[in-house]
Scaffold this active site. Structure first.
Site, PDB file in Angstrom:
ATOM      1  N   ASP A 166      25.717 -14.427   4.321  1.00 23.57           N
ATOM      2  CA  ASP A 166      26.906 -13.654   4.023  1.00 23.57           C
ATOM      3  C   ASP A 166      28.050 -14.284   4.821  1.00 23.57           C
ATOM      4  O   ASP A 166      27.845 -14.758   5.926  1.00 23.57           O
ATOM      5  CB  ASP A 166      26.682 -12.194   4.430  1.00 23.57           C
ATOM      6  CG  ASP A 166      27.777 -11.299   3.904  1.00 23.57           C
ATOM      7  OD1 ASP A 166      28.696 -11.817   3.240  1.00 23.57           O
ATOM      8  OD2 ASP A 166      27.735 -10.086   4.170  1.00 23.57           O
ATOM      9  N   ASP A 223      19.904  -7.274  -1.272  1.00 19.59           N
ATOM     10  CA  ASP A 223      19.579  -7.311   0.153  1.00 19.59           C
ATOM     11  C   ASP A 223      19.948  -5.951   0.707  1.00 19.59           C
ATOM     12  O   ASP A 223      20.880  -5.309   0.202  1.00 19.59           O
ATOM     13  CB  ASP A 223      20.419  -8.372   0.888  1.00 19.59           C
ATOM     14  CG  ASP A 223      21.810  -7.854   1.215  1.00 19.59           C
ATOM     15  OD1 ASP A 223      22.651  -7.832   0.301  1.00 19.59           O
ATOM     16  OD2 ASP A 223      22.058  -7.458   2.369  1.00 19.59           O
ATOM     17  N   CYS A 256      -0.879   0.326  -1.860  1.00 15.67           N
ATOM     18  CA  CYS A 256      -0.236  -0.835  -1.231  1.00 15.67           C
ATOM     19  C   CYS A 256      -1.296  -1.751  -0.630  1.00 15.67           C
ATOM     20  O   CYS A 256      -2.263  -1.291  -0.028  1.00 15.67           O
ATOM     21  CB  CYS A 256       0.733  -0.374  -0.151  1.00 15.67           C
ATOM     22  SG  CYS A 256       1.592  -1.742   0.652  1.00 15.67           S
ATOM     23  N   CYS A 302      -0.629  -4.168   1.647  1.00 15.31           N
ATOM     24  CA  CYS A 302      -0.142  -4.821   2.871  1.00 15.31           C
ATOM     25  C   CYS A 302      -1.119  -4.595   4.031  1.00 15.31           C
ATOM     26  O   CYS A 302      -1.980  -3.712   3.990  1.00 15.31           O
ATOM     27  CB  CYS A 302       1.264  -4.349   3.226  1.00 15.31           C
ATOM     28  SG  CYS A 302       1.338  -2.834   4.209  1.00 15.31           S
ATOM     29  N   CYS A 305      -1.283  -0.983   5.411  1.00 17.57           N
ATOM     30  CA  CYS A 305      -1.999  -0.004   4.587  1.00 17.57           C
ATOM     31  C   CYS A 305      -3.491  -0.311   4.491  1.00 17.57           C
ATOM     32  O   CYS A 305      -4.307   0.587   4.307  1.00 17.57           O
ATOM     33  CB  CYS A 305      -1.371   0.062   3.193  1.00 17.57           C
ATOM     34  SG  CYS A 305       0.284   0.762   3.245  1.00 17.57           S
ATOM     35  N   HIS A 323       5.112  -2.974   6.146  1.00 21.70           N
ATOM     36  CA  HIS A 323       4.898  -2.124   4.962  1.00 21.70           C
ATOM     37  C   HIS A 323       6.179  -1.935   4.140  1.00 21.70           C
ATOM     38  O   HIS A 323       6.179  -2.104   2.922  1.00 21.70           O
ATOM     39  CB  HIS A 323       4.332  -0.750   5.307  1.00 21.70           C
ATOM     40  CG  HIS A 323       4.388   0.154   4.124  1.00 21.70           C
ATOM     41  ND1 HIS A 323       3.488   0.050   3.071  1.00 21.70           N
ATOM     42  CD2 HIS A 323       5.305   1.085   3.737  1.00 21.70           C
ATOM     43  CE1 HIS A 323       3.835   0.888   2.122  1.00 21.70           C
ATOM     44  NE2 HIS A 323       4.931   1.530   2.493  1.00 21.70           N
TER      45      HIS A 323
HETATM   46 ZN   LIG Z   1       1.714  -1.042   2.832  1.00 23.39          ZN
END
Ligand SMILES: [Zn+2]
Length: 406
Positions: free
Chosen positions: A117, A296, A334, A336, A339, A365
């Site tokens: 930016d 973003d 999820c 990830c 999780c 997460h």
């Molecule tokens: Zn997750």
């Protein structure tokens, strides 16, 4: 992740750009629009440091670091491009140090694409603004009070020093609300500055191996005619991509959607569109539906550090007592690390105990959720089921709202 072998990726991009040059296009960044459903788009942004499938979400590394997560982990969760802020990096550590390091990518240990930016927004929102002049803005650093001037030329030079893959023009971002007279003045300056930035781009060369693209920023507050004037003016000049700035600054979501629709209708379909600083999962879905490709926002990282988690069933404040003995994962769907390995009860404990791990797991997460959101949107657009998928997900994200509507 692509991008470790710049030569190879760069060669592919070079070929595509040379191809377009035959037809008189002189872009430094290529974009392939692959699928559409209504206004929603799925495509690929081809940068020197690798391809970025769109719609895409860019984690925000304001001070050249995405807070509480290492670049290696960003890669692991599927991040393709990150955002850094020219204003912050210019003030600290300063562009001399970045140049000596061999550019921002080398300095921060991230080989994928980076969008910077310009700092226009930060000058107007963070710094002690001393004056807006025709040739630029004068401000005092929010860190040590030192005086600085950002001109459009200077902002391109700073981003040349950083070596970002996508640079942004200097713009004037009016606050909300803002009367139309001031918005028109700011609009005129933003258009003029964009033209100067574009010229500066042509007069200068990248300092490192990779080409750098330049995006313009459409301004005009909530005034349709100003937004149109801004979009048409910038498209007339010709940029690698077009951003919409000055939204998500306090206006109602309905205004954000209305203006996004007005602007995207005027942007060339062959160029990427970027909605700056937006937003909630709901905002992102609605904006994809209105033709936006890139996003973003600090929400996933900032909220995560405040114990607020985004899940497919809505937001969770993990500090709540109800999670003390909840040994289920945060979000069962999820995949990830957070999780897969940890329970809500443990995450709550980490926050209550003030453990640094809490911030790391929350960031992993929440960013995974935002990346999933964009990837799923992309798949849905490809399969022509975006509209129904969006409707269903929105109902699950905020069940209360869906109840009210039905
Ligand atoms: Zn997750």
């Amino acid at each position: 992740m692509h991008g470790t072998s710049n030569g190879e990726v760069g060669a592919e991009a070079r070929e595509r750009i040379d191809f377009w040059a035959w037809f008189g296009y002189t872009y430094t960044l290529d974009f392939s629009l692959l699928h559409t459903e209504g206004q929603a788009r799925a495509g690929v942004l081809h940068t020197w440091r690798g391809d970025v499938p769109t719609p895409c979400f860019m984690p925000v590394g304001t001070q050249a670091a995405v807070k509480a997560i290492a670049p290696r982990e960003l890669l692991e969760i599927g991040t393709r491009m990150v955002l850094a802020n020219a204003y912050h990096v210019y003030l600290r550590p300063g562009t001399d140090i970045i140049r000596e390091a061999g550019g921002l990518h080398a300095f921060i240990g991230w080989e994928g694409p980076i969008l910077t930016d310009s700092g226009g927004y930060q000058v107007f929102s963070l710094s002690d603004l001393r004056g807006i002049r025709e040739d630029g803005v004068e401000f005092r650093s929010h860190i040590d009070g030192s005086s600085h001037v950002f001109t459009p030329e200077r902002v391109v030079d700073i981003q040349r020093s950083l070596g970002s893959d996508i640079m942004m023009v200097l713009d004037e971002c009016p606050p909300y609300p803002c009367e139309s007279g001031y918005a028109a003045e700011a609009n005129r300056r933003t258009l003029r500055w964009a033209e100067i930035c574009r010229r500066r781009l042509e007069q200068t060369a990248p300092l490192y191996e990779a080409e750098q693209a330049l995006f313009a920023i459409v301004q005009g507050s909530v005034y349709e005619s100003l937004r149109q004037e801004s979009a048409q003016g910038l498209v007339g000049m010709g940029f690698d991509g077009y951003a919409i700035g000055g939204l998500s600054v306090g206006e109602p979501a309905s205004e954000m959607y209305r203006i996004t629709e007005v602007v995207t209708a005027l942007l060339p379909s062959a160029r990427p569109r970027y909605l700056m600083g937006v937003g909630t999962p709901e905002n992102i879905l609605e904006s994809i539906d209105r033709g936006i490709d890139m996003f973003d926002c600090v929400l996933p990282t900032r909220n995560g550090r405040n114990a607020l988690f985004f899940t497919r069933k809505g937001k969770i404040n993990i500090r709540n007592a109800e999670y003390a003995t909840d040994f289920s994962p945060l979000d069962v769907e999820c995949s990830c690390y957070t999780c897969r390995k940890f329970s809500r009860a443990y995450l709550r404990h980490l926050f209550k105990a003030g453990e640094i791990l809490a911030l790391q797991l929350a960031t992993i997460h929440n960013l995974t959720f935002y990346l999933w959101l964009c990837e799923e949107a992309r798949n849905a657009i490809r399969d022509k089921r975006f509209s129904s998928w969006k409707k269903q997900l929105l109902a699950e994200l905020s069940p209360e709202q869906a109840d009210v509507e039905s």
